[in-house]
Write a protein that holds these residues in place. Structure first.
Motif, PDB file in Angstrom:
ATOM      1  N   ALA A 197      10.953   0.654  -4.437  1.00 37.75           N
ATOM      2  CA  ALA A 197       9.724   0.700  -5.239  1.00 37.75           C
ATOM      3  C   ALA A 197       9.358  -0.825  -6.026  1.00 37.75           C
ATOM      4  CB  ALA A 197      10.356   1.597  -6.558  1.00 37.75           C
ATOM      5  N   ALA A 198      10.462  -1.712  -6.100  1.00 42.74           N
ATOM      6  CA  ALA A 198      10.149  -3.043  -6.916  1.00 42.74           C
ATOM      7  C   ALA A 198       9.374  -3.688  -5.630  1.00 42.74           C
ATOM      8  CB  ALA A 198      11.320  -3.509  -7.223  1.00 42.74           C
ATOM      9  N   LEU A 199       9.919  -3.684  -4.459  1.00 41.64           N
ATOM     10  CA  LEU A 199       9.046  -4.512  -3.276  1.00 41.64           C
ATOM     11  C   LEU A 199       7.815  -3.955  -3.071  1.00 41.64           C
ATOM     12  CD1 LEU A 199      12.271  -5.124  -1.056  1.00 41.64           C
ATOM     13  CD2 LEU A 199      11.159  -6.495  -2.469  1.00 41.64           C
ATOM     14  N   ASP A 200       7.615  -2.806  -3.248  1.00 37.94           N
ATOM     15  CA  ASP A 200       6.212  -2.114  -3.030  1.00 37.94           C
ATOM     16  C   ASP A 200       5.141  -2.898  -4.043  1.00 37.94           C
ATOM     17  OD1 ASP A 200       7.016  -0.472  -0.970  1.00 37.94           O
ATOM     18  OD2 ASP A 200       6.797   1.116  -2.270  1.00 37.94           O
ATOM     19  N   GLY A 201       5.809  -2.970  -5.363  1.00 41.24           N
ATOM     20  CA  GLY A 201       4.757  -3.571  -6.157  1.00 41.24           C
ATOM     21  C   GLY A 201       4.581  -5.174  -5.895  1.00 41.24           C
ATOM     22  N   ALA A 202       5.931  -5.863  -5.500  1.00 43.37           N
ATOM     23  CA  ALA A 202       5.765  -7.426  -5.506  1.00 43.37           C
ATOM     24  C   ALA A 202       4.766  -7.620  -4.102  1.00 43.37           C
ATOM     25  CB  ALA A 202       7.095  -7.576  -5.097  1.00 43.37           C
ATOM     26  N   THR A 203       5.241  -6.791  -2.968  1.00 46.37           N
ATOM     27  CA  THR A 203       4.153  -7.164  -1.899  1.00 46.37           C
ATOM     28  C   THR A 203       2.666  -6.661  -2.115  1.00 46.37           C
ATOM     29  OG1 THR A 203       4.882  -5.002  -0.912  1.00 46.37           O
ATOM     30  CG2 THR A 203       6.151  -7.102  -0.475  1.00 46.37           C
ATOM     31  N   ALA A 204       2.252  -5.974  -2.964  1.00 37.98           N
ATOM     32  CA  ALA A 204       1.082  -5.809  -3.351  1.00 37.98           C
ATOM     33  C   ALA A 204       0.446  -6.995  -4.088  1.00 37.98           C
ATOM     34  CB  ALA A 204       0.781  -4.542  -4.414  1.00 37.98           C
ATOM     35  N   VAL A 205       1.255  -7.895  -4.676  1.00 38.82           N
ATOM     36  CA  VAL A 205       0.858  -9.013  -5.176  1.00 38.82           C
ATOM     37  C   VAL A 205       1.066 -10.252  -4.187  1.00 38.82           C
ATOM     38  CG1 VAL A 205       1.154 -10.829  -7.099  1.00 38.82           C
ATOM     39  CG2 VAL A 205       1.125  -8.086  -7.461  1.00 38.82           C
ATOM     40  N   VAL A 206       2.183 -10.327  -3.607  1.00 34.25           N
ATOM     41  CA  VAL A 206       2.634 -11.349  -2.570  1.00 34.25           C
ATOM     42  C   VAL A 206       2.340 -10.715  -1.012  1.00 34.25           C
ATOM     43  CG1 VAL A 206       4.433 -13.076  -2.009  1.00 34.25           C
ATOM     44  CG2 VAL A 206       3.797 -12.309  -4.340  1.00 34.25           C
ATOM     45  N   PRO A 207       1.389 -10.806  -0.457  1.00 33.07           N
ATOM     46  CA  PRO A 207       1.332 -10.154   1.121  1.00 33.07           C
ATOM     47  C   PRO A 207       2.154 -10.936   2.023  1.00 33.07           C
ATOM     48  CG  PRO A 207      -0.772 -11.589   0.668  1.00 33.07           C
ATOM     49  CD  PRO A 207       0.166 -11.488  -0.642  1.00 33.07           C
ATOM     50  N   LEU A 208       2.770  -9.933   2.780  1.00 35.51           N
ATOM     51  CA  LEU A 208       3.791 -10.508   3.730  1.00 35.51           C
ATOM     52  C   LEU A 208       3.164 -10.880   5.101  1.00 35.51           C
ATOM     53  CD1 LEU A 208       6.957  -8.466   2.943  1.00 35.51           C
ATOM     54  CD2 LEU A 208       6.175 -10.682   2.084  1.00 35.51           C
ATOM     55  N   ASP A 209       1.919 -10.168   5.364  1.00 36.98           N
ATOM     56  CA  ASP A 209       1.365 -10.571   6.750  1.00 36.98           C
ATOM     57  C   ASP A 209       0.957 -11.916   6.735  1.00 36.98           C
ATOM     58  OD1 ASP A 209       1.256  -7.872   7.102  1.00 36.98           O
ATOM     59  OD2 ASP A 209      -0.867  -7.394   6.637  1.00 36.98           O
ATOM     60  N   GLY A 210       1.256 -12.575   7.993  1.00 34.41           N
ATOM     61  CA  GLY A 210       0.761 -13.896   8.256  1.00 34.41           C
ATOM     62  C   GLY A 210       1.924 -14.931   7.871  1.00 34.41           C
TER      63      GLY A 210
END
Length: 322
Positions: A197-210
């Motif tokens: 749940a926390a990582l879902d929120g984090a990766t909405a702001v910090v994209p991992l693609d690329g």
């Protein structure tokens, strides 16, 4: 680093689990390390449940900080900055903590006391420290996995593009969900739910693609690297810049979660103050590894340089008149 301060600086980082000191001499070519030290003080003991610092935790910090300041003064430090992170952001008795830091830090710089910094600044300082002098392909994701929070920051060319602080860390996850030694599958599942749940929120702001390079900093990652390398004892020289394939990392993390604290403690490079909480940290690392593998990242690069180095670099760059 081309700062105008030709002296000795002291950086102190007080997190949820540990307090760390870095003393360096600022020169035109960069920082020259004089001393680096870490102690487990568990400032965040019970904070997730009580909302305040325990008296015994504050006393552990006071003792360690007093000795750190004595060490820094002995090495010639005339400028100090101490930052406090996740555990100190929301507690009701934060002022008591700040007062004890002022009593110690004032011995170096009158009026100085700990700064409770936002997660985004914590992420940016960690990024600057972690990437300095470490070869990596951009964009770089730096993850600072602490006791109470985990900072994710993506950048290129030394410039931060996205940063986020998630309220998950080895101590917080352990206290929230991993109550049994070793934790049964139900507790691991609950911990994993909180992490995801926390990582879902984090990766909405910090994209991992690329992302092309994943750099991990702080005690969970450096300990994982030491174990992956098969070290009999902790060796920062071998750990800094170590590259751990994500497949090996996942196997190691799953093994640590299943072990008892006593079994972890028996592992050569394991710090005694980390053995009971590294299972929570390993779960965070595991869930991150799975997301990064899905976007093509193949390994974790571990850095011994982190927020402390970022703090010290900022001290050395600052105008002495300010």
């Amino acid at each position: 680093m081309n700062g105008p301060f030709p002296g000795v600086v002291a950086a102190i980082d007080c997190g949820t689990n540990s307090i760390r000191l870095y003393v360096a001499r600022a020169e035109s070519a960069g920082l020259v390390e004089l001393h680096r030290e870490m102690r487990i003080v568990r400032l965040g003991q019970g904070v997730d449940a009580t909302g305040e610092f325990a008296a015994e935790a504050l006393e552990r910090v006071r003792v360690a900080l007093d000795e750190y300041v004595t060490t820094a003064i002995g090495l010639g430090a005339t400028r100090v900055r101490m930052v406090a992170t996740s555990a100190a952001r929301d507690v009701s008795n934060r002022e008591a903590f700040l007062e004890l830091t002022a009593a110690a830090l004032g011995r170096i710089t009158p009026g100085a006391r700990a700064e409770v910094i936002a997660g985004t600044e914590e992420a940016e300082l960690s990024y600057r420290g972690a990437t300095a002098g470490l070869a990596s392909a951009d964009p770089v994701l730096v993850v600072d996995l602490g006791g109470g929070s985990t900072e994710l920051v993506v950048g290129s060319g030394g410039t931060v593009a996205h940063a986020f602080s998630a309220d998950i860390g080895c101590v917080r996850i352990t206290e929230r969900a991993l109550h049994t030694d070793p934790p049964p599958p139900a507790e691991v599942a609950e911990a994993t739910w909180h992490i995801d749940a926390a990582l879902d929120g984090a990766t909405a702001v910090v994209p991992l693609d690329g992302v092309r390079t994943w750099i991990g900093v702080a005690g969970t990652f450096t300990t994982l690297a030491a174990l992956a390398l098969g070290l009999d004892e902790y060796d920062p020289v071998r750990i800094h810049g170590a590259r751990v394939p994500l497949g090996d990392l996942s196997v190691l993390c799953r093994r640590l979660v299943r072990m008892t604290a006593a079994e972890r403690l028996a592992l050569g490079p394991m710090h005694p103050g980390r053995a009971d909480v590294i299972g929570g940290g390993a779960l965070v690392a595991l869930r991150l590894a799975e997301r990064l593998a899905a976007v093509g990242v193949t390994e974790l690069v571990v850095s011994e340089h982190d927020i402390l180095d970022g703090i010290a670099m900022g001290l050395a760059d600052a105008d002495p008149a300010n």
